[in-house]
Design an enzyme around this catalytic site. Structure first.
Site, short mmCIF file in Angstrom:
data_model
loop_
_atom_site.label_atom_id
_atom_site.label_comp_id
_atom_site.label_asym_id
_atom_site.label_seq_id
_atom_site.Cartn_x
_atom_site.Cartn_y
_atom_site.Cartn_z
CB THR A 1 0.38 2.38 0.12
OG1 THR A 1 -0.27 1.35 -0.62
CG2 THR A 1 1.52 1.75 0.92
CG ASP B 1 -2.94 5.87 -2.83
OD1 ASP B 1 -2.77 4.91 -2.06
OD2 ASP B 1 -3.60 5.79 -3.89
#
Length: 265
Positions: A42, A8
Site C-alpha cells: 500500500t 493493495d
C-alpha cells in the site's frame, strides 16, 4: 503453485465502505491455511496499514509507503527501507514553495503538513490519520522520509510530472496513487522492488507470486509478479497490462482472484 500474494488496500482489499468483507476475509484465511504468504502492499503509512493487517489476522511483513518501507507486523522490525534522497527532497520543497503547492511528508510514521488546509483535512479523513502542522517546514524536509506527497487537481499533477522528473532526476520514483495524489519516493521505493525483496525473503521465485491492485502505483508489482491481477474498478491503463481482471472491490474481487488462482474453487 503460487506462494506469495501482495494485495493493495484502498479500492482493492477494502470496499467503498472501507471494509474487508467476511467473504474476502474467509478467502484470505483459506489462502494462509494453504501455506500461502498473504501480505499487503500500500501507499499508506505503516501506522495506518498495520491496523487493517491486524484486523485481517495477517502476521507477516507488509509493504507500505508504496514500497519504501517493508516492516514486520509481529516485532515491527524494518526489513527494507528507502528514504527520499535529501537533495531531491530539498529541491521539491523549494519547487512547491515557489508554486504554492500543497506538500506533505512522513517522519517516523507521522504525517506533517506546512499548513492546515482543506487538502490535508480531506486526505486524513480518507483513512482517519492524525496529522501535525509544521510552519517551518524546512526543518521537516531535512529529516529522513519514505515519501513526499503533493495534492492537487489531476490535470495540474499531470503537468507537474515531467517537470519534476527533470528537476529531481533518476534517484526518485514519481507516481500517482490516486488522481489527486502525486507521490515521490526513492527510486527503489516501489511496490515492485518491495515485492521482489519479499519473494527473496520468503525463498520463492517471482513467478510464484500474485499482485492485486487498482491504481497506477500498483503497476510495478503487477508487472514483476508471476500473475498480475487488476480489479474490475482499476484504471484502464492498469487493466491493459494485467494478466487477469477480477471483479470490483465492491464485488469481492480479491476473494474471486484467490478462489480462482490459489484455492482452485
Amino acid at each position: 503453485m503460487y506462494k506469495l500474494i501482495a494485495i493493495d488496500i484502498d479500492d482493492t482489499l477494502i470496499n467503498d465502505q472501507k471494509e474487508v468483507t467476511p467473504a474476502t476475509q474467509q478467502a484470505l484465511e483459506a489462502a494462509v491455511a494453504k501455506g500461502v504468504v498473504v501480505t499487503l502492499a500500500t501507499g499508506r503509512a505503516y501506522a495506518s496499514a498495520h491496523k487493517i493487517a491486524r484486523q485481517t489476522g495477517l502476521n507477516v511483513p507488509i509493504i507500505t509507503y508504496q514500497g519504501a518501507l517493508v516492516k514486520n507486523l509481529l516485532d515491527e522490525k524494518v526489513l527494507y527501507e528507502r528514504y527520499v534522497p535529501l537533495v531531491a527532497a530539498r529541491r521539491l520543497y523549494e519547487f512547491c514553495l515557489e508554486r504554492n503547492l500543497h506538500l506533505q511528508t512522513y517522519i517516523d510514521d507521522k504525517l506533517y503538513t506546512r499548513e492546515d488546509n482543506q487538502k490535508i483535512k480531506d486526505y486524513t479523513a480518507l483513512n482517519n490519520t492524525e496529522y501535525f502542522v509544521e510552519p517551518v517546514f524546512s526543518k521537516v524536509i531535512e529529516q529522513p522520509t519514505p515519501k513526499l506527497l503533493i495534492i492537487d487537481e489531476p490535470e495540474v499533477l499531470d503537468e507537474l510530472i515531467p517537470e519534476l522528473r527533470e528537476l529531481l532526476g533518476s534517484e526518485v520514483h514519481i507516481t500517482k496513487s490516486k488522481p489527486h495524489f502525486l507521490e515521490i519516493m526513492h527510486h527503489e521505493g516501489t511496490k515492485g522492488h518491495a515485492l521482489a525483496f519479499l519473494a527473496n525473503h520468503f525463498g520463492c521465485d517471482l513467478s510464484e507470486t500474485i499482485a492485486i491492485g487498482d491504481s497506477w502505483n500498483d503497476h510495478e508489482m503487477l508487472e514483476c509478479a508471476g500473475l498480475g491481477i487488476a480489479m474490475g474498478n482499476a484504471i484502464p491503463d492498469l487493466k491493459k497490462l494485467a494478466d487477469y481482471i477480477t471483479t470490483s472491490n465492491n464485488e469481492d474481487g480479491v476473494k474471486h482472484a484467490i478462489d480462482k488462482f490459489v484455492l482452485n474453487v
